[in-house]
Structures are given as C-alpha cells and as structure tokens.
Design a protein around this motif. Structure first.
Motif, PDB file in Angstrom:
ATOM      1  N   THR A 185     -13.107   5.555 -12.388  1.00 25.88           N
ATOM      2  CA  THR A 185     -13.682   4.930 -11.036  1.00 25.88           C
ATOM      3  C   THR A 185     -13.962   4.006 -10.637  1.00 25.88           C
ATOM      4  OG1 THR A 185     -15.561   6.108 -11.887  1.00 25.88           O
ATOM      5  CG2 THR A 185     -15.702   3.902 -11.034  1.00 25.88           C
ATOM      6  N   VAL A 186     -13.354   3.265  -9.806  1.00 22.09           N
ATOM      7  CA  VAL A 186     -12.229   1.855  -9.974  1.00 22.09           C
ATOM      8  C   VAL A 186     -13.593   0.740  -9.510  1.00 22.09           C
ATOM      9  CG1 VAL A 186     -11.912   0.292  -8.019  1.00 22.09           C
ATOM     10  CG2 VAL A 186     -10.278   2.685  -8.115  1.00 22.09           C
ATOM     11  N   ASP A 187     -14.107  -0.059 -10.490  1.00 20.15           N
ATOM     12  CA  ASP A 187     -15.208  -0.464 -11.068  1.00 20.15           C
ATOM     13  C   ASP A 187     -14.589  -2.068 -10.250  1.00 20.15           C
ATOM     14  OD1 ASP A 187     -16.075   0.341 -13.100  1.00 20.15           O
ATOM     15  OD2 ASP A 187     -14.342   0.482 -14.042  1.00 20.15           O
ATOM     16  N   ARG A 188     -13.383  -2.386 -10.608  1.00 26.13           N
ATOM     17  CA  ARG A 188     -12.790  -3.690  -9.124  1.00 26.13           C
ATOM     18  C   ARG A 188     -11.671  -3.556  -8.790  1.00 26.13           C
ATOM     19  NH1 ARG A 188     -10.498  -7.911 -11.044  1.00 26.13           N
ATOM     20  NH2 ARG A 188     -10.351  -7.348 -13.425  1.00 26.13           N
ATOM     21  N   TRP A 189     -10.976  -4.098  -7.901  1.00 21.42           N
ATOM     22  CA  TRP A 189      -9.903  -4.364  -7.200  1.00 21.42           C
ATOM     23  C   TRP A 189      -9.580  -5.186  -6.253  1.00 21.42           C
ATOM     24  CZ3 TRP A 189      -6.165  -1.818  -9.912  1.00 21.42           C
ATOM     25  CH2 TRP A 189      -4.998  -1.889  -9.363  1.00 21.42           C
ATOM     26  N   GLU A 190      -8.481  -5.665  -6.141  1.00 27.31           N
ATOM     27  CA  GLU A 190      -8.610  -6.723  -4.956  1.00 27.31           C
ATOM     28  C   GLU A 190      -6.521  -6.915  -4.272  1.00 27.31           C
ATOM     29  OE1 GLU A 190      -8.221 -10.924  -6.747  1.00 27.31           O
ATOM     30  OE2 GLU A 190      -9.793 -10.254  -7.613  1.00 27.31           O
ATOM     31  N   LEU A 191      -6.410  -7.413  -3.479  1.00 28.22           N
ATOM     32  CA  LEU A 191      -4.902  -7.392  -3.474  1.00 28.22           C
ATOM     33  C   LEU A 191      -5.060  -8.711  -2.496  1.00 28.22           C
ATOM     34  CD1 LEU A 191      -4.045  -4.014  -1.192  1.00 28.22           C
ATOM     35  CD2 LEU A 191      -4.064  -5.164  -3.517  1.00 28.22           C
ATOM     36  N   SER A 192      -3.679  -9.420  -3.041  1.00 32.01           N
ATOM     37  CA  SER A 192      -3.249 -10.495  -2.806  1.00 32.01           C
ATOM     38  C   SER A 192      -1.886 -11.184  -2.224  1.00 32.01           C
ATOM     39  CB  SER A 192      -3.898 -11.787  -3.235  1.00 32.01           C
ATOM     40  OG  SER A 192      -2.735 -11.872  -4.601  1.00 32.01           O
ATOM     41  N   TYR A 193      -1.884 -11.838  -1.102  1.00 32.94           N
ATOM     42  CA  TYR A 193      -0.553 -12.125  -0.756  1.00 32.94           C
ATOM     43  C   TYR A 193       0.522 -13.343  -0.439  1.00 32.94           C
ATOM     44  CZ  TYR A 193      -2.739  -8.169   1.365  1.00 32.94           C
ATOM     45  OH  TYR A 193      -3.823  -6.705   1.974  1.00 32.94           O
ATOM     46  N   GLU A 194       1.383 -13.321  -0.912  1.00 34.67           N
ATOM     47  CA  GLU A 194       2.083 -14.760  -0.859  1.00 34.67           C
ATOM     48  C   GLU A 194       3.383 -14.378   0.605  1.00 34.67           C
ATOM     49  OE1 GLU A 194       2.950 -16.454  -4.172  1.00 34.67           O
ATOM     50  OE2 GLU A 194       1.170 -16.013  -4.827  1.00 34.67           O
ATOM     51  N   GLY A 195       3.214 -15.342   1.640  1.00 39.68           N
ATOM     52  CA  GLY A 195       4.353 -15.429   2.773  1.00 39.68           C
ATOM     53  C   GLY A 195       3.763 -14.097   3.526  1.00 39.68           C
ATOM     54  N   ALA A 196       2.530 -13.173   3.368  1.00 35.70           N
ATOM     55  CA  ALA A 196       2.522 -12.067   4.175  1.00 35.70           C
ATOM     56  C   ALA A 196       0.947 -12.373   4.210  1.00 35.70           C
ATOM     57  CB  ALA A 196       2.692 -11.651   4.244  1.00 35.70           C
ATOM     58  N   ARG A 197       0.761 -11.664   5.569  1.00 35.27           N
ATOM     59  CA  ARG A 197      -1.065 -11.688   5.902  1.00 35.27           C
ATOM     60  C   ARG A 197      -0.997 -10.888   6.237  1.00 35.27           C
ATOM     61  NH1 ARG A 197       1.286 -14.876  10.532  1.00 35.27           N
ATOM     62  NH2 ARG A 197       1.323 -13.662  12.530  1.00 35.27           N
ATOM     63  N   GLU A 198      -2.597 -10.254   6.796  1.00 33.79           N
ATOM     64  CA  GLU A 198      -2.755  -8.544   6.439  1.00 33.79           C
ATOM     65  C   GLU A 198      -2.768  -8.714   7.802  1.00 33.79           C
ATOM     66  OE1 GLU A 198      -7.273  -6.358   5.304  1.00 33.79           O
ATOM     67  OE2 GLU A 198      -5.721  -6.364   3.939  1.00 33.79           O
ATOM     68  N   GLU A 199      -2.432  -7.693   8.608  1.00 35.59           N
ATOM     69  CA  GLU A 199      -1.982  -7.623  10.070  1.00 35.59           C
ATOM     70  C   GLU A 199      -3.652  -6.021  10.458  1.00 35.59           C
ATOM     71  OE1 GLU A 199      -1.603  -8.640  12.538  1.00 35.59           O
ATOM     72  OE2 GLU A 199       0.731  -9.804  11.417  1.00 35.59           O
ATOM     73  N   VAL A 200      -3.921  -5.385   9.545  1.00 36.01           N
ATOM     74  CA  VAL A 200      -4.870  -4.030   9.786  1.00 36.01           C
ATOM     75  C   VAL A 200      -4.999  -3.101   8.717  1.00 36.01           C
ATOM     76  CG1 VAL A 200      -3.213  -2.855  10.393  1.00 36.01           C
ATOM     77  CG2 VAL A 200      -5.187  -1.969  11.671  1.00 36.01           C
ATOM     78  N   ARG A 201      -6.161  -2.648   8.629  1.00 40.38           N
ATOM     79  CA  ARG A 201      -6.159  -1.445   7.455  1.00 40.38           C
ATOM     80  C   ARG A 201      -6.673  -0.250   7.817  1.00 40.38           C
ATOM     81  NH1 ARG A 201     -10.494  -4.805   3.315  1.00 40.38           N
ATOM     82  NH2 ARG A 201      -9.335  -6.548   3.250  1.00 40.38           N
ATOM     83  N   PHE A 202      -6.297   0.648   6.996  1.00 42.32           N
ATOM     84  CA  PHE A 202      -6.351   2.036   8.216  1.00 42.32           C
ATOM     85  C   PHE A 202      -5.957   3.133   6.158  1.00 42.32           C
ATOM     86  CE2 PHE A 202      -2.007   1.366   8.154  1.00 42.32           C
ATOM     87  CZ  PHE A 202      -0.951   2.496   8.205  1.00 42.32           C
ATOM     88  N   VAL A 203      -6.785   4.371   7.007  1.00 36.68           N
ATOM     89  CA  VAL A 203      -6.313   5.625   5.324  1.00 36.68           C
ATOM     90  C   VAL A 203      -6.254   6.559   6.301  1.00 36.68           C
ATOM     91  CG1 VAL A 203      -7.872   7.240   4.444  1.00 36.68           C
ATOM     92  CG2 VAL A 203      -9.336   5.142   4.617  1.00 36.68           C
TER      93      VAL A 203
END
Length: 264
Positions: free
Chosen positions: A35-53
C-alpha cells in the motif's frame, strides 16, 4: 512493514543541453502486496510535460529539460506498507494480455543453453520446478557487480557465468517462457540487511503459475520476495520497466549518479 524510500537520479553535463526528454517510471502502485501511503516526485532542471499509464499499468511521467540546463535531478520518495505473501501477487490484470508475457524479446531470446536449465513446467510440480530453476540460475551465474551492461542478453550473461540482478531476471524469464509459461520483469526496491544506501534499484522476475497467478522469484538472493520488497514497474524485460529512459540532442558528455535509500 513500513518502508521509507528516497531515490535520486542525477544527470550532469559538461555543456548546456539543447533538448532532452526523459520517461520516468518511479511510482509504485497499491496492490495485494503493498500500500502506497505517500509518494512524490520532484525535478530540478526539468519540467513535467505529461502523465500517462502505459500498457503494462506503469505510472509514467514525461519530462523535458529546462533551457540551458547542465544538470537534471529526479527525486522519488515516499513511504510504502508491504505485506509478505511468499511472493504471490495474484491473478493477472491490466491492459497487456497474458500471452504477451510468453513472447521473447531482444534481451530474453531463447537458446539451447537456456532451454537446458529448466525441466518441463506444468501441473502440480510447477511451483517446485520454478524454485529449482531459480537456484540453478544463481548457481550458474555468479552475482558480480559491473560485469554486464543494460544491453547484455540473457544468453550472453549465462555464457559469461556472471551478471547482476537484471541478468538473473532475464535468464529466469527466458527459461520460463521457453517452457510455455508467461513471465515478466519487475523493477523496484529492496530493504537490504547490511546497508540502507544503494547505487541502483533492484530487479527480479515473476512467473504466472496456474491457480496462483503471478509469483515472484528473486534469483540474485535465492528467495521469493517478501515484505522487504517494493514493486514499482513491470514489463517483458528491463527496457519495458527501466526507471528512467530518454533521448537528448547535442554533444554534451553525460555523467550519471544514482542514490537509493531504503529503510524501515
């Protein structure tokens, strides 16, 4: 078991990048084993363009570099509660049909040497023979850090007699498929006994056993995954489940550094 995980991937370049894209598979899912209780992603020098499965059910993020970037840092962190079910993950689900995991890939090609590893699979002896196969692969292929690359095939690692967890998983998968059962590659994290600091994610295999569904086999450690394991991504082989993959333009020289911390 409650596991705290920090996974940081750093790319450094000797000159600014005109353009680069990174596909990230670093998000575990909640399922029968965790069970994922907490999860996060962070980026330096890049930006998120799209999310998909993707068609394997992996949560993916597509990143592009910030203009003039000379360093990209991707950090995944969070907490996951795990359960020990002796490696049994349950029945198949998702967009990818089960038969897809019976097909060979460039990293898991069939060969006479791989075929000779396993006895015929099927019937009540299947699970026991899979355990025998796991033990035999580890006996034949010693774990030697840095002895292979991400492009090493299962047959090449078997012939060399050495490899890493990726190679152990590929050999096991290729042998299982040659006996007519679906098998897949799993990337994730492992709580180790002697250290919390690691330089890479872990990898193991799962075979689909009639009546049980997917069952995990960690050849490198000679066990079925327990509560120390966190599953992140699945695929036919490493290329389908690799944590970060990308393309870039320009002539910049790249240096890669990976730091993984897994602790209870």
């Amino acid at each position: 078991m409650l596991l705290n995980i920090v996974h940081q991937t750093t790319y450094r370049y000797d000159q600014s990048l005109p353009y680069a894209l990174q596909r990230v598979r670093l998000i575990p899912r909640t399922d029968a084993l965790q069970t994922v209780d907490r999860w996060e992603l962070s980026y330096e020098g890049a930006r998120e363009e799209v999310r998909f499965v993707d068609h394997f059910g992996n949560q993916c993020r597509l990143l592009s570099t910030e203009p003039g970037a000379t360093q990209i840092v991707i950090t995944a962190k969070g907490m996951v509660t795990t359960r020990d079910q002796t490696g049994v993950a349950g029945q198949h689900a998702g967009f990818a049909p089960l038969w897809l995991f019976e097909r060979e890939t460039p990293l898991t090609p069939p060969s006479p040497a791989i075929a000779a590893l396993s006895k015929p699979l099927g019937g009540p002896e299947t699970l026991g023979r899979l355990h025998e196969l796991m033990d035999l692969v580890l006996e034949r292929v010693a774990y030697v850090s840095g002895s292979t690359t991400s492009e090493t095939t299962a047959d090449e690692a078997l012939a060399a007699g050495q490899g890493v967890c990726q190679d152990h998983a590929h050999i096991f998968i290729a042998a299982v498929r040659m006996q007519g059962l679906p098998a897949r590659y799993v990337s994730g994290y492992l709580l180790m006994d002697d250290t919390t600091q690691q330089v890479a994610t872990h990898a193991w295999a799962e075979a689909h056993v009639p009546g049980l569904g997917w069952v995990g086999f960690d050849v490198s450690n000679g066990i079925c995954p327990d509560e120390r394991y966190v599953r992140v991504a699945f695929g036919r082989d490493y290329r389908d489940a690799m944590p970060v993959a990308g393309i870039r333009q320009g002539q910049a020289h790249e240096q890669l550094e990976v730091r993984v911390t897994v602790e209870q």
